[in-house]
Design a protein around this motif. Structure first.
Motif, mmCIF file in Angstrom:
data_model
loop_
_atom_site.group_PDB
_atom_site.id
_atom_site.type_symbol
_atom_site.label_atom_id
_atom_site.label_comp_id
_atom_site.label_asym_id
_atom_site.label_seq_id
_atom_site.Cartn_x
_atom_site.Cartn_y
_atom_site.Cartn_z
ATOM 1 N N VAL A 1 -7.123 2.488 -1.711
ATOM 2 C CA VAL A 1 -6.395 3.129 -0.605
ATOM 3 C C VAL A 1 -5.603 4.323 -1.132
ATOM 4 O O VAL A 1 -4.791 4.199 -2.044
ATOM 5 N N ALA A 2 -5.851 5.482 -0.530
ATOM 6 C CA ALA A 2 -5.177 6.716 -0.935
ATOM 7 C C ALA A 2 -4.039 7.084 0.015
ATOM 8 O O ALA A 2 -3.062 7.692 -0.397
ATOM 9 N N LYS A 3 -4.178 6.703 1.286
ATOM 10 C CA LYS A 3 -3.175 7.084 2.304
ATOM 11 C C LYS A 3 -3.065 5.979 3.330
ATOM 12 O O LYS A 3 -4.072 5.421 3.757
ATOM 13 N N ALA A 4 -1.857 5.639 3.711
ATOM 14 C CA ALA A 4 -1.610 4.654 4.760
ATOM 15 C C ALA A 4 -0.669 5.261 5.795
ATOM 16 O O ALA A 4 0.250 6.011 5.446
ATOM 17 N N PRO B 1 1.414 -3.148 -5.637
ATOM 18 C CA PRO B 1 2.448 -3.248 -6.668
ATOM 19 C C PRO B 1 2.412 -2.098 -7.673
ATOM 20 O O PRO B 1 3.440 -1.732 -8.233
ATOM 21 N N ASP B 2 1.230 -1.535 -7.905
ATOM 22 C CA ASP B 2 1.083 -0.438 -8.857
ATOM 23 C C ASP B 2 0.411 0.727 -8.143
ATOM 24 O O ASP B 2 -0.503 0.537 -7.357
ATOM 25 N N ALA C 1 -10.692 3.131 -7.851
ATOM 26 C CA ALA C 1 -9.714 2.300 -8.553
ATOM 27 C C ALA C 1 -10.097 1.981 -9.990
ATOM 28 O O ALA C 1 -9.444 1.192 -10.637
ATOM 29 N N ALA C 2 -11.112 2.588 -10.497
ATOM 30 C CA ALA C 2 -11.581 2.269 -11.853
ATOM 31 C C ALA C 2 -10.542 2.514 -12.912
ATOM 32 O O ALA C 2 -9.610 3.173 -12.829
#
Length: 131
Positions: free
Chosen positions: A72-75, A98-99, A130-131
Motif C-alpha cells: 500500500v502506497a496511499k490510503a 508498523p513499518d 514490498a520486496a
C-alpha cells in the motif's frame, strides 16, 4: 496496458456500479471499504472493530490481486466523527502499518453509505513493491 477487475475471494461484487479494485499493470486502485462484513453486511458500532474489519476487507482484495498490505502506497480514510474516533482509528492504522506506513489523508464526512458506519478506507497499492 493490462487492466483487470479484482474480486475478493468472497466473490461478492458491490451492489453499485463499481469494482472492488482495478489493477492496471502493477498499480492497484482499491475502492473504499467500510467496517461491514462483506457477506453478512453486519457491523459493530465500535470504531476500533469497524476499522479492523475495513482493513480485513482491504487485505482480502489486495491479496486477491497478488499483493500484501506492505504494497500500500496511499490510503484515504473517511470518518464520520473525527473528534470522537480519530485516535482509535489511528491506533489500528499504526498496527496495520508498523513499518514504512503509506501516505495518508484523513477526511471528515457527514455520512457514509449506511447509517452507523463510522469509517471507510480506500487505498492505492503497487503490487510487488514490498520486496
Amino acid at each position: 496496458m493490462n487492466r483487470q477487475v479484482i474480486v475478493p475471494p468472497t466473490g461478492l461484487l458491490p451492489h453499485r456500479p463499481y469494482s472492488p479494485a482495478v489493477l492496471i499493470d502493477r498499480l492497484l486502485f482499491v475502492s473504499g471499504h467500510t467496517g461491514a462484513d462483506p457477506v453478512t453486511r453486519a457491523f459493530s458500532d465500535d470504531i476500533t472493530e469497524q476499522t479492523e474489519q475495513a482493513f480485513r476487507n482491504l487485505r482480502s482484495v489486495i491479496e486477491a490481486a497478488g499483493g500484501s498490505m506492505a504494497d500500500v502506497a496511499k490510503a484515504t480514510v473517511f470518518m464520520t466523527d473525527m473528534d470522537a474516533d480519530f485516535q482509535a482509528m489511528n491506533a489500528v492504522f499504526k498496527r496495520m502499518f508498523p513499518d514504512r506506513p503509506p501516505a495518508r489523508s484523513t477526511v471528515g464526512v457527514a455520512h457514509l453509505a449506511r447509517p452507523g458506519l463510522k469509517v471507510e478506507i480506500e487505498v492505492v497499492a503497487v503490487i510487488g513493491s514490498a520486496a
